[in-house]
Motif scaffolding. Structure first.
Motif, short mmCIF file in Angstrom:
data_model
loop_
_atom_site.label_atom_id
_atom_site.label_comp_id
_atom_site.label_asym_id
_atom_site.label_seq_id
_atom_site.Cartn_x
_atom_site.Cartn_y
_atom_site.Cartn_z
N PHE A 113 35.42 47.08 49.30
CA PHE A 113 36.11 47.67 48.04
C PHE A 113 38.01 46.56 47.47
O PHE A 113 38.04 46.31 46.57
CB PHE A 113 35.66 48.76 47.13
CG PHE A 113 35.80 49.35 47.19
CD1 PHE A 113 37.30 49.60 48.42
CD2 PHE A 113 36.12 50.56 47.17
CE1 PHE A 113 37.73 51.00 48.84
CE2 PHE A 113 35.97 52.34 47.68
CZ PHE A 113 36.78 52.19 48.56
N TRP A 114 38.45 46.71 48.85
CA TRP A 114 39.83 46.18 49.30
C TRP A 114 39.55 44.66 48.76
O TRP A 114 40.62 44.54 47.93
CB TRP A 114 40.55 46.48 50.13
CG TRP A 114 40.45 48.23 50.41
CD1 TRP A 114 40.51 48.77 49.72
CD2 TRP A 114 41.30 48.41 52.28
NE1 TRP A 114 41.01 50.67 50.71
CE2 TRP A 114 41.04 49.69 52.08
CE3 TRP A 114 41.31 48.20 53.29
CZ2 TRP A 114 41.47 50.86 52.55
CZ3 TRP A 114 41.80 48.26 54.49
CH2 TRP A 114 42.10 49.88 54.09
N CYS A 115 38.51 44.21 49.10
CA CYS A 115 38.29 42.55 49.13
C CYS A 115 37.96 42.45 47.39
O CYS A 115 38.31 41.96 46.80
CB CYS A 115 37.54 41.93 50.50
SG CYS A 115 38.25 42.08 52.02
N THR A 116 37.24 43.20 47.22
CA THR A 116 36.43 42.71 45.82
C THR A 116 37.45 42.83 44.79
O THR A 116 37.78 42.41 44.14
CB THR A 116 35.15 43.24 45.54
OG1 THR A 116 34.96 44.16 46.13
CG2 THR A 116 33.94 42.42 46.00
N HIS B 147 42.84 53.95 47.08
CA HIS B 147 41.95 53.15 47.15
C HIS B 147 43.15 51.82 46.15
O HIS B 147 42.00 50.83 46.52
CB HIS B 147 41.01 53.14 47.30
CG HIS B 147 40.47 53.72 48.37
ND1 HIS B 147 40.70 52.92 49.65
CD2 HIS B 147 39.81 55.25 49.31
CE1 HIS B 147 40.21 54.07 51.01
NE2 HIS B 147 39.54 54.71 50.38
N GLN B 148 43.10 52.00 45.36
CA GLN B 148 43.35 51.65 43.87
C GLN B 148 44.08 50.34 44.60
O GLN B 148 45.22 50.49 44.62
CB GLN B 148 43.47 52.44 43.14
CG GLN B 148 42.58 52.80 42.99
CD GLN B 148 41.58 52.82 42.70
OE1 GLN B 148 40.77 52.02 42.45
NE2 GLN B 148 39.82 54.26 42.64
N TYR C 257 45.51 45.71 48.18
CA TYR C 257 46.37 44.70 48.75
C TYR C 257 47.39 44.90 47.76
O TYR C 257 48.12 44.38 48.80
CB TYR C 257 45.07 43.42 47.96
CG TYR C 257 45.58 42.39 48.46
CD1 TYR C 257 45.92 42.08 49.77
CD2 TYR C 257 46.52 41.31 47.45
CE1 TYR C 257 46.76 40.76 50.64
CE2 TYR C 257 46.62 39.90 47.92
CZ TYR C 257 47.09 39.47 49.47
OH TYR C 257 47.63 38.57 49.64
N ALA C 258 47.47 44.85 46.62
CA ALA C 258 49.36 44.59 45.90
C ALA C 258 50.16 45.41 46.38
O ALA C 258 51.41 45.46 46.70
CB ALA C 258 48.59 44.98 44.34
N LYS C 259 49.80 46.93 46.79
CA LYS C 259 49.87 47.54 47.47
C LYS C 259 50.61 47.94 48.85
O LYS C 259 51.42 48.10 49.55
CB LYS C 259 50.30 49.20 47.02
CG LYS C 259 49.53 49.43 46.02
CD LYS C 259 48.92 50.28 45.62
CE LYS C 259 48.95 51.37 44.14
NZ LYS C 259 48.72 52.66 43.89
N ASN C 260 50.19 47.18 49.86
CA ASN C 260 49.46 46.65 51.09
C ASN C 260 49.50 45.27 51.66
O ASN C 260 48.58 45.03 52.84
CB ASN C 260 49.03 47.87 51.46
CG ASN C 260 48.94 49.36 51.29
OD1 ASN C 260 49.68 50.37 51.66
ND2 ASN C 260 47.60 49.69 50.38
#
Length: 210
Positions: free
Chosen positions: A54-57, A183-184, A187-190
């Motif tokens: 779900f990190w990707c989607t 998890h939320q 990508y934006a955070k990491n």
């Protein structure tokens, strides 16, 4: 505690919105999981899909115009209130999914499915790249008959275009469990984390989103 506070916030917000006349027309209000009304009005709809990690989607759909919010979570299994550790065993039956709040006046459910189909490989069973297990299965969890029909048509048309058959499951939306806070917006955070750099960023570039 967070879930309880969030529920109270949503209920207060909905009451205030109705009182102020912000919802000019409400044909149907269907409460799912006592968190989100799945059908509110012509500018608020929801979709529940899973296509691997779900990190990707989540990272993909957070870049799309018309998407109001994306929540990563778990759905489709038998374990109540699952944790990420539970999910990683592959024994809960849950898939990693994202719950998308979107404005149908800007993007349709079918367009969301088209992006979904390009954002992962819908022809591989229980696998996306190096991520293997039923928790990474391709799934569309519909909230109503209209979404079901659109999902079935999408699957049929995509299968006709590809060499391999589309294996995406299409099922009625079950209870959705939001994933842990970290998890939320992962990508934006990491953005420099290894998985983000070598898996997510190339996917976003391929889709023209970065």
């Amino acid at each position: 505690m967070k879930t309880f506070i969030y529920r109270v916030f949503i209920k207060v917000w909905l009451f205030s919105a109705v009182g102020l006349g912000l919802f000019a027309k409400v044909d149907k209000v269907e409460i799912v999981n006592d968190v989100h009304p799945e059908t509110v009005d012509s500018k608020n709809q929801f979709a529940l899909i899973g296509g691997g990690c779900f990190w990707c989607t989540e990272a993909v759909f957070e870049q799309i115009d018309g998407i109001i919010s994306v929540i990563s979570g778990y759905a489709g299994g038998q374990t109540e209130n699952p944790t990420y550790k539970d999910i990683c065993t592959g024994k809960t039956g849950h898939a990693e999914v994202i719950k998308i709040h979107f404005d149908p006046s800007k993007i349709s459910f079918t367009q969301i499915l088209e992006i979904f189909g390009n954002a992962h490989d819908p022809t591989t069973l229980n696998r996306q790249g190096a991520d293997v297990g039923t928790q990474y299965r391709s799934t569309i969890m519909f909230y109503n008959e209209k979404q079901k029909k659109e999902a079935e048509l999408w699957k049929e048309k995509l299968t006709a275009k590809l060499v391999d058959a589309v294996v995406t499951e299409i099922v009625s939306a079950p209870k959705f469990y939001p994933a842990e806070d970290y998890h939320q917006d992962y990508y934006a955070k990491n953005p420099e984390q290894g998985y983000c750099s070598f898996v997510i960023r190339p996917k976003l570039k391929k889709l023209g989103l970065e």
